[in-house]
Write an enzyme that holds these catalytic residues in place. Structure first.
Site, PDB file in Angstrom:
ATOM      1  N   SER A  54       0.809  -1.218   0.000  1.00  0.00           N
ATOM      2  CA  SER A  54       0.000   0.000   0.000  1.00  0.00           C
ATOM      3  C   SER A  54       0.844   1.271   0.000  1.00  0.00           C
ATOM      4  O   SER A  54       0.341   2.353  -0.309  1.00  0.00           O
ATOM      5  CB  SER A  54      -0.971   0.008   1.178  1.00  0.00           C
ATOM      6  OG  SER A  54      -0.304   0.229   2.399  1.00  0.00           O
ATOM      7  N   THR A  85      -1.875  -1.818   5.321  1.00  0.00           N
ATOM      8  CA  THR A  85      -2.222  -0.928   6.432  1.00  0.00           C
ATOM      9  C   THR A  85      -1.616   0.465   6.309  1.00  0.00           C
ATOM     10  O   THR A  85      -2.170   1.432   6.829  1.00  0.00           O
ATOM     11  CB  THR A  85      -1.778  -1.534   7.776  1.00  0.00           C
ATOM     12  OG1 THR A  85      -0.351  -1.714   7.771  1.00  0.00           O
ATOM     13  CG2 THR A  85      -2.461  -2.866   8.022  1.00  0.00           C
ATOM     14  N   ASP A  86      -0.492   0.593   5.613  1.00  0.00           N
ATOM     15  CA  ASP A  86       0.254   1.854   5.662  1.00  0.00           C
ATOM     16  C   ASP A  86      -0.529   3.034   5.087  1.00  0.00           C
ATOM     17  O   ASP A  86      -0.400   4.156   5.568  1.00  0.00           O
ATOM     18  CB  ASP A  86       1.593   1.709   4.942  1.00  0.00           C
ATOM     19  CG  ASP A  86       2.559   0.818   5.703  1.00  0.00           C
ATOM     20  OD1 ASP A  86       2.290   0.530   6.879  1.00  0.00           O
ATOM     21  OD2 ASP A  86       3.583   0.404   5.122  1.00  0.00           O
TER      22      ASP A  86
END
Length: 337
Positions: A54, A85-86
């Site tokens: 991501s 998630t980043d």
């Protein structure tokens, strides 16, 4: 039994160790194969939209995901998106605006540890997401570590821990505990404005975090690169220096040249207020857009979305000052309708 679409976009959840470290390699089908109990919960169709870390996500990818979700909504009761998630909070915020007012649950999730690893948080997050997608709550959400978070209020605040995400300046939509979704009581929409699907965006938005001694010439550089909007993270409640190395004149000039500028706080909690201190009032007088209590992720993506559909700075400011998905708490006297 409800019909849920599972879209894989990559991220840690789908990663395995390769020559240069963790890299997305797993398909949507292989992720589901690790959690066979999901098939007892609902009917699932799997789709591999992209497979990227991501960190490499671009605004173009938000629009691609939005189009996939939009065209699939009529055929499914809910949608779960596996995402890294980043930048998940950016994607969740962007989708919240792009998708318009939705009447089904759109859930983003991921993990801090690969689905292939022992004791990974991925299985719980995916199961919790499907439980949420099978539920009655509607909108765009991030589900992580048992928390159901309004997508436009989500932010990643920890790099390794399983409780990586938090809801910023807004209650949890609910919690998933022991296989059951418990919604927050009395949590109702507050002043939201319904809006249609629109995946237009302008990627030329710059985020500037002030430090003591910021050179005012930075604004000339930003303008020379063709940016149409700037989000400034000021100090405290949103203060911008106006004495030594004053930034006020440069901000005023850029706005006269048609640049849209919003000012927010560097503090994640409790929001900004440019009316309290002189260092806020002086920049507010120039016509900047207050960020109020929006997350940086929501403020940046909302500005991109606003500028994507409004070339006129006044119209972009109107869009920025409208509450669409409970992304912002606007004082009543300044609410746009």
């Amino acid at each position: 039994m409800k019909n849920i679409l599972f879209i894989n976009t990559g991220g840690t959840i789908s990663s395995s160790y390769q020559e240069h470290g963790l890299t997305p390699t797993q398909s949507a089908e292989s992720i589901l194969a690790e959690i066979p109990e999901l098939r007892e919960l609902c009917h699932i169709d799997a789709y591999n939209l992209m497979s990227i870390d991501s960190t490499n996500t671009q605004p173009e990818d938000w629009a691609t995901i939005a189009r996939m979700v939009h065209k699939s909504l009529d055929d499914y009761d809910g949608i779960v998106i596996a995402h890294g998630t980043d930048t998940m909070a950016y994607t969740a915020s962007a989708l919240s605006f792009m998708l318009g007012t939705v009447h089904k649950p759109i859930v983003l999730t991921g993990s801090q540890v690969s689905i292939l690893a022992e004791n990974s948080d991925s299985k719980k997050n995916v199961i919790d997401s499907f439980l949420t997608a099978c539920g009655e709550v509607t909108g765009v959400f991030v589900v992580f570590n048992g928390k159901i978070i309004n997508g436009s209020r989500s932010s990643k605040i920890r790099t390794r821990s399983y409780n990586a995400f938090e809801s910023i300046n807004y209650p949890y939509i609910g919690l998933v505990e022991n296989g059951k979704v418990n919604y927050t009581e009395g949590l109702l929409p507050s002043g939201q404005v319904n809006h249609p699907y629109n995946d237009s965006y302008c990627a030329e938005v710059f985020l500037l975090r002030l430090i003591p001694g910021t050179n005012p010439g930075i604004f000339d550089a930003i303008q020379s690169l063709g940016y149409k909007g700037i989000v400034i993270e000021g100090f405290g409640l949103g203060g911008v220096p106006f004495k030594e190395r004053s930034l006020i004149d440069k901000i005023e000039q850029l706005m006269k040249d048609g640049t849209t500028i919003a000012v927010t706080t560097q503090c994640p909690y409790e929001g900004g207020d440019l009316t309290i201190y002189e260092v806020g009032q002086k920049v507010l007088e120039k016509g900047v857009i207050p960020g109020y209590d929006m997350t940086t992720e929501a403020l940046v993506t909302k500005m991109m979305w606003a500028l994507g559909q409004a070339a006129d700075p006044a119209e972009a400011a109107r869009i920025m000052g409208t509450n669409y998905v409970n992304e912002v708490t606007i004082p009543a006297e300044t609410t746009h309708v």
